[in-house]
Design a protein around this motif. Sequence first.
Motif, PDB file in Angstrom:
ATOM      1  N   PRO A  91     -28.181  12.895  27.326  1.00 47.97           N
ATOM      2  CA  PRO A  91     -28.080  11.325  27.852  1.00 47.97           C
ATOM      3  C   PRO A  91     -27.839  11.019  29.028  1.00 47.97           C
ATOM      4  O   PRO A  91     -27.287  11.658  29.768  1.00 47.97           O
ATOM      5  N   ARG A  92     -28.376   9.990  29.499  1.00 48.16           N
ATOM      6  CA  ARG A  92     -28.633   9.338  30.870  1.00 48.16           C
ATOM      7  C   ARG A  92     -28.300   7.961  30.755  1.00 48.16           C
ATOM      8  O   ARG A  92     -27.391   7.555  30.584  1.00 48.16           O
ATOM      9  N   LEU A  93     -29.391   7.063  30.891  1.00 49.47           N
ATOM     10  CA  LEU A  93     -29.521   5.579  30.670  1.00 49.47           C
ATOM     11  C   LEU A  93     -28.562   5.138  29.438  1.00 49.47           C
ATOM     12  O   LEU A  93     -27.903   4.327  29.789  1.00 49.47           O
ATOM     13  N   SER A  94     -28.677   5.741  28.409  1.00 45.73           N
ATOM     14  CA  SER A  94     -27.980   5.378  27.145  1.00 45.73           C
ATOM     15  C   SER A  94     -26.348   5.255  27.469  1.00 45.73           C
ATOM     16  O   SER A  94     -26.022   4.581  26.705  1.00 45.73           O
ATOM     17  N   ILE A  95     -26.000   5.975  28.208  1.00 46.59           N
ATOM     18  CA  ILE A  95     -24.446   6.060  28.238  1.00 46.59           C
ATOM     19  C   ILE A  95     -23.905   5.566  29.493  1.00 46.59           C
ATOM     20  O   ILE A  95     -22.646   5.548  29.682  1.00 46.59           O
ATOM     21  N   VAL A  96     -24.796   5.170  30.349  1.00 47.35           N
ATOM     22  CA  VAL A  96     -24.104   4.702  31.674  1.00 47.35           C
ATOM     23  C   VAL A  96     -23.884   3.157  31.824  1.00 47.35           C
ATOM     24  O   VAL A  96     -24.445   2.259  31.074  1.00 47.35           O
ATOM     25  N   ARG A  97     -22.604   2.833  32.276  1.00 50.99           N
ATOM     26  CA  ARG A  97     -22.309   1.626  32.331  1.00 50.99           C
ATOM     27  C   ARG A  97     -22.367   0.938  33.794  1.00 50.99           C
ATOM     28  O   ARG A  97     -22.354  -0.119  33.832  1.00 50.99           O
ATOM     29  N   ALA A  98     -22.183   1.638  34.935  1.00 55.05           N
ATOM     30  CA  ALA A  98     -22.352   1.238  36.257  1.00 55.05           C
ATOM     31  C   ALA A  98     -22.579   2.120  37.019  1.00 55.05           C
ATOM     32  O   ALA A  98     -22.642   3.570  36.783  1.00 55.05           O
ATOM     33  N   ILE A  99     -22.798   2.229  38.380  1.00 49.59           N
ATOM     34  CA  ILE A  99     -22.883   3.241  39.491  1.00 49.59           C
ATOM     35  C   ILE A  99     -21.537   3.270  39.980  1.00 49.59           C
ATOM     36  O   ILE A  99     -20.802   2.252  39.993  1.00 49.59           O
ATOM     37  N   PRO A 100     -21.259   4.387  40.815  1.00 50.61           N
ATOM     38  CA  PRO A 100     -22.207   5.539  41.129  1.00 50.61           C
ATOM     39  C   PRO A 100     -22.260   6.200  39.793  1.00 50.61           C
ATOM     40  O   PRO A 100     -21.276   6.243  38.710  1.00 50.61           O
ATOM     41  N   TYR A 101     -23.406   6.963  39.316  1.00 51.61           N
ATOM     42  CA  TYR A 101     -23.588   7.624  38.222  1.00 51.61           C
ATOM     43  C   TYR A 101     -22.720   8.954  38.079  1.00 51.61           C
ATOM     44  O   TYR A 101     -23.016  10.069  38.536  1.00 51.61           O
ATOM     45  N   ASP A 102     -21.364   8.873  37.545  1.00 50.00           N
ATOM     46  CA  ASP A 102     -20.586   9.825  37.665  1.00 50.00           C
ATOM     47  C   ASP A 102     -20.070   9.598  36.260  1.00 50.00           C
ATOM     48  O   ASP A 102     -20.022   8.487  35.506  1.00 50.00           O
ATOM     49  N   ARG A 103     -19.057  10.700  35.716  1.00 50.60           N
ATOM     50  CA  ARG A 103     -18.478  10.592  34.197  1.00 50.60           C
ATOM     51  C   ARG A 103     -17.768   9.309  33.983  1.00 50.60           C
ATOM     52  O   ARG A 103     -17.535   8.953  33.155  1.00 50.60           O
ATOM     53  N   ALA A 104     -16.748   8.907  35.134  1.00 51.44           N
ATOM     54  CA  ALA A 104     -16.054   7.712  34.921  1.00 51.44           C
ATOM     55  C   ALA A 104     -16.873   6.274  34.788  1.00 51.44           C
ATOM     56  O   ALA A 104     -16.250   5.535  34.215  1.00 51.44           O
ATOM     57  N   SER A 105     -18.170   6.627  35.087  1.00 51.03           N
ATOM     58  CA  SER A 105     -19.055   5.242  34.706  1.00 51.03           C
ATOM     59  C   SER A 105     -19.756   5.324  33.571  1.00 51.03           C
ATOM     60  O   SER A 105     -20.652   4.574  33.307  1.00 51.03           O
ATOM     61  N   THR A 106     -19.515   6.400  32.666  1.00 44.65           N
ATOM     62  CA  THR A 106     -20.280   6.238  31.378  1.00 44.65           C
ATOM     63  C   THR A 106     -19.441   6.654  30.242  1.00 44.65           C
ATOM     64  O   THR A 106     -18.107   6.422  30.246  1.00 44.65           O
ATOM     65  N   SER A 107     -19.931   6.598  29.006  1.00 45.58           N
ATOM     66  CA  SER A 107     -19.208   6.720  27.981  1.00 45.58           C
ATOM     67  C   SER A 107     -18.407   8.034  27.474  1.00 45.58           C
ATOM     68  O   SER A 107     -17.737   8.450  26.575  1.00 45.58           O
TER      69      SER A 107
END
Length: 782
Positions: A148-164
Amino acid sequence: MSRVHSALTNASGRTVGRRIRVRGLVQGVGFRPHVWRLAREAGLAGHVLNDGAGVEIEAWGDEVLLDAFMERLEAEAPPLARIDGIGHERLEGAPQIAEFSIAESAEGVVSTGVVPDAATCPQCLAEVMAPADRRYGYAFTNCTHCGPRLSIVRAIPYDRASTSMAVFEMCPDCAREYADPADRRFHAQPNACPTCGPNVWLEDVSGIVDCTDPIAETAARLKAGGIAAIKGIGGFHLACDATSEDAVAELRNRKRRGAKPLAVMAKDTSQIRRFCAVTEAELELLQATSAPIVLLPKSGEPLAPSVAPGQRRVGFMLPYTPLHHLLLTAADVPLVITSGNLSNEPQAIENEEARTKLSGIADCWLMHDRDIVNRLDDSVMRVDVPGSQVLRRARGLAPEPIPLAVEFASAPPVLAAGGELKSTFCLLSGGNAVVSQHLGDLEEAATHADYRKAIALYRDIFRFEPEVVAVDLHPDYLSTQWGEALASETGARLVRVQHHHAHMASCLAEHGIEPGDDQTLGIILDGLGFGTDGTIWGGEILLGGYDGFERAARFDPVALPGGAQAMREPWRNLVAQLASAFGDGWRSRIAGTAAEKTLRDKPTDTIEQMVARGINAPLSSSAGRLFDAVAAALGICPDRQEYEGQAAMEMEALAEPWLERAGGYPAGIAKQGNMRTISWQPLWDALARDLDKGVEPGLIAAKFHCGIASALAGTAIEIAETSNAFRIALSGGVMQNRILTGLLHATLAGRGFEVLVQARVPANDGGLSLGQAVIAARASDA
């Protein structure tokens, strides 16, 4: 002397340094460790880092080694990377270190975006299926090359803390993989294992099901005829056994989805070949990292008839997550996999939402505890004579940028709001266009909320502040109203773009046509679009390019009785077309035919009065409504279409076996000034005679398709030759008709024209925002 030091010294004893710039989709796809591995193998010194434009490399070594290194950068790029350009400049001096390292990106560097979700890679799948592996049977296995990429991202930067994935802390083993550049899970943000990652479970109406293997238990229930709600990457799906007519019919009944084709997932290509013929090009699409639904011709064993009623093709896809691989392996039958919703609503993405909204549809729910942040439908593609065509651009394809012609690199940032149906939006900047995933019909409140949320996310991900906002000419489109409000709020310049001009420009843009070399004839066919003269267009031949157009030809306008209602009830268009062709005597022309039977109990007098008085019956050159009318004459869903394009799709399927025996119905061409009007009165005259003679409906449908293609091609060739236009673009939703597009392409290409067909964005309104964006970018430069 060390191996590294030896490699750094060329024959003259000097080291050679290069600063290498790599542009494209090169962040979040494992490109830095790819560079690191190649550099160490070549014995180079230096470093690699991400920056706001892509990836920057500083490398020192023998010139021959550096040349080979740069060739391998592209030739052996990671699966999800896309390199748009590699350039370099000479570096003076010697390296500060004798090894090659991955450097931290400079603070404040803006990411180049988020790549699309990607299907499970072969390495991860092998681990999931290997009993000795620590990820054996784990439904959320992924690496830098997949997941998964776009489906789990909440914000940038794209790192784990910004995803579900932020709520799942990596165990020591996963953390070790994540930190090791030599591991393919280096900086894979969704990295997890059974010890530390998301979990899966099964529920039914009684609560959580006590079982040792929820996926195997779900498969058993599906094989027994049950219906399951399955939480995937971009939303919930409803699943049942695609070979069981009872199960599929029950799913349709519960979901209130009467006729629209259902997608099917098979465990592998061998299983697909049992039910469909598959070419090499189609096989390549099925196995791509985007893992789209691919429309394939039925062949061999039959699926349940209710899977794709009235169609000669069925949409198949392969498993694209470990959960799906495990489920399909356990079930060992193809499964219907359709969006988890009631008809016309967006698919559910939250667990509680699925429990509530899918209650009464699903018998059980295969759940997990990783949040879906961004709803994503499955992408849909088809291979035609001109090549592959995107029918719906969503999971696996969005938000990959589309590179534009060089001229657009200096354009101001443009946000294009798209249309009303099959909506998408587009961000244009730096010579690239980012078209969003398919979002659906904005008339649905939940879809409109998704649309606004997605725009906010994309603006955050790409740090995008528009200087120009592009909207459709139609003042009542919700996307137009939203764009107007955004322009007012931000102070951006507002550019209104004619609907069919946007379709043509979309086709030019995805083919990289440069402004200044964009003189094109566009055959643009769709349902409805607001014209520059305030009337409703839909069957057009336009001459021009990005900067403007003239309407060179059109279909003869015919009334739309009931306005929007005519889009849903094809019989209304049949009455209007017959009345336009034959006047008051239209009833006698169809006496005793199937068309008369279709209209026998309809309020045709009322329709005639509406048309005569111009009451809620606007004139339109719509190609889509002509197709609806002919389909109704043949008895194809005349009373009501259950989904957009149903009548035309079923008529296309009916026509296909008869094409080699069909001549084309005639058309009339009238010219007034520079405008040509194509009249379908001769077509209706010939068609009515065939109805009276009892000609096979499939042959009539084939003659209709051939006649439309012949009239359009002949008119286009005449215009093109008198205007020195050697390029012809085919776009608009009706161009997703495989027969029509194939006939036009063959005829026009055979006459030596460059024929452009949409491939990267849909020809329907899903590609509209791209055309709006490039037109507005040019208008803002004017």
